[in-house]
Write a protein that holds these residues in place. Structure first.
Motif, PDB file in Angstrom:
ATOM      1  N   ALA A  54       0.833  -1.208   0.000  1.00 24.65           N
ATOM      2  CA  ALA A  54       0.000   0.000   0.000  1.00 24.65           C
ATOM      3  C   ALA A  54       0.866   1.255   0.000  1.00 24.65           C
ATOM      4  N   VAL A  55       1.952   1.251   0.764  1.00 19.60           N
ATOM      5  CA  VAL A  55       2.866   2.395   0.791  1.00 19.60           C
ATOM      6  C   VAL A  55       3.468   2.602  -0.593  1.00 19.60           C
ATOM      7  N   LEU A  56       3.933   1.521  -1.211  1.00 19.98           N
ATOM      8  CA  LEU A  56       4.535   1.616  -2.548  1.00 19.98           C
ATOM      9  C   LEU A  56       3.518   2.074  -3.585  1.00 19.98           C
ATOM     10  N   ARG A  57       2.299   1.580  -3.469  1.00 14.33           N
ATOM     11  CA  ARG A  57       1.235   1.955  -4.413  1.00 14.33           C
ATOM     12  C   ARG A  57       0.863   3.432  -4.261  1.00 14.33           C
ATOM     13  N   ARG A  58       0.712   3.892  -3.015  1.00 10.93           N
ATOM     14  CA  ARG A  58       0.381   5.304  -2.773  1.00 10.93           C
ATOM     15  C   ARG A  58       1.464   6.240  -3.289  1.00 10.93           C
ATOM     16  N   SER A  59       2.699   5.795  -3.208  1.00 12.76           N
ATOM     17  CA  SER A  59       3.807   6.639  -3.662  1.00 12.76           C
ATOM     18  C   SER A  59       3.876   6.697  -5.186  1.00 12.76           C
ATOM     19  N   GLY A  60       3.220   5.742  -5.845  1.00 13.23           N
ATOM     20  CA  GLY A  60       3.236   5.702  -7.302  1.00 13.23           C
ATOM     21  C   GLY A  60       4.405   4.941  -7.883  1.00 13.23           C
ATOM     22  N   ILE A  61       5.168   4.277  -7.036  1.00  9.61           N
ATOM     23  CA  ILE A  61       6.358   3.566  -7.505  1.00  9.61           C
ATOM     24  C   ILE A  61       6.017   2.180  -8.061  1.00  9.61           C
ATOM     25  N   VAL A  62       4.840   1.651  -7.651  1.00  7.41           N
ATOM     26  CA  VAL A  62       4.332   0.402  -8.228  1.00  7.41           C
ATOM     27  C   VAL A  62       2.887   0.614  -8.658  1.00  7.41           C
ATOM     28  N   THR A  63       2.461  -0.256  -9.557  1.00  3.40           N
ATOM     29  CA  THR A  63       1.062  -0.248  -9.982  1.00  3.40           C
ATOM     30  C   THR A  63       0.438  -1.577  -9.579  1.00  3.40           C
ATOM     31  N   ALA A  64      -0.855  -1.561  -9.398  1.00  6.15           N
ATOM     32  CA  ALA A  64      -1.596  -2.769  -9.051  1.00  6.15           C
ATOM     33  C   ALA A  64      -2.749  -2.924 -10.021  1.00  6.15           C
ATOM     34  N   THR A  65      -2.894  -4.135 -10.562  1.00  6.55           N
ATOM     35  CA  THR A  65      -4.032  -4.425 -11.431  1.00  6.55           C
ATOM     36  C   THR A  65      -4.699  -5.697 -10.927  1.00  6.55           C
ATOM     37  N   ARG A  66      -5.992  -5.734 -11.067  1.00  2.00           N
ATOM     38  CA  ARG A  66      -6.758  -6.897 -10.625  1.00  2.00           C
ATOM     39  C   ARG A  66      -7.034  -7.782 -11.822  1.00  2.00           C
ATOM     40  N   GLU A  67      -6.694  -9.058 -11.670  1.00  2.00           N
ATOM     41  CA  GLU A  67      -6.985 -10.070 -12.685  1.00  2.00           C
ATOM     42  C   GLU A  67      -7.862 -11.124 -12.018  1.00  2.00           C
ATOM     43  N   GLY A  68      -9.160 -10.941 -12.111  1.00  2.00           N
ATOM     44  CA  GLY A  68     -10.091 -11.803 -11.386  1.00  2.00           C
ATOM     45  C   GLY A  68      -9.981 -11.510  -9.913  1.00  2.00           C
ATOM     46  N   SER A  69      -9.656 -12.527  -9.128  1.00  2.00           N
ATOM     47  CA  SER A  69      -9.498 -12.326  -7.692  1.00  2.00           C
ATOM     48  C   SER A  69      -8.039 -12.089  -7.298  1.00  2.00           C
TER      49      SER A  69
END
Length: 108
Positions: A54-69
């Motif tokens: 969550a910290v990395l995602r909020r900083s914009g350094i990583v992205t998260a994508t959902r593939e099903g579950s």
């Protein structure tokens, strides 16, 4: 009032300042990974990994994508991998210097 650049840099490096976050970034250099893959590699509690992601995602350094579950994480850009390689080079140079000093101390 805008944040001075030196403060933004300090905040950025502080965000990187956790071993789990660094390990996640190292693993993502090889390509996107699902959370379960990261959990298997890092061997921390799922809640701890989730908090660090969550910290990395909020900083914009990583992205998260959902593939099903499944949630898959990836580096947001190649510059992150470059930064990790630069850190490795710097650490290597520091350790070489320390080993040379240790050899000199042992020779005396």
């Amino acid at each position: 009032m805008p944040v001075p650049l030196y403060q933004a840099k300090a905040d950025f490096f502080r965000m990187l300042g956790h071993p789990v976050r660094i390990r996640v970034l190292e693993l993502l250099q090889d390509g996107p990974k699902a959370v379960r893959e990261l959990l298997a590699e890092i061997e921390v509690e799922a809640s701890n990994l989730s908090a660090q992601l969550a910290v990395l995602r909020r900083s914009g350094i990583v992205t998260a994508t959902r593939e099903g579950s499944t949630v898959v994480y990836a580096l947001a850009g190649a510059d992150v991998a470059d930064l990790l390689r630069a850190a490795r080079r710097i650490l290597t140079e520091l350790l070489v210097g320390q080993n040379q000093l240790l050899a000199q101390l042992q020779a005396d």
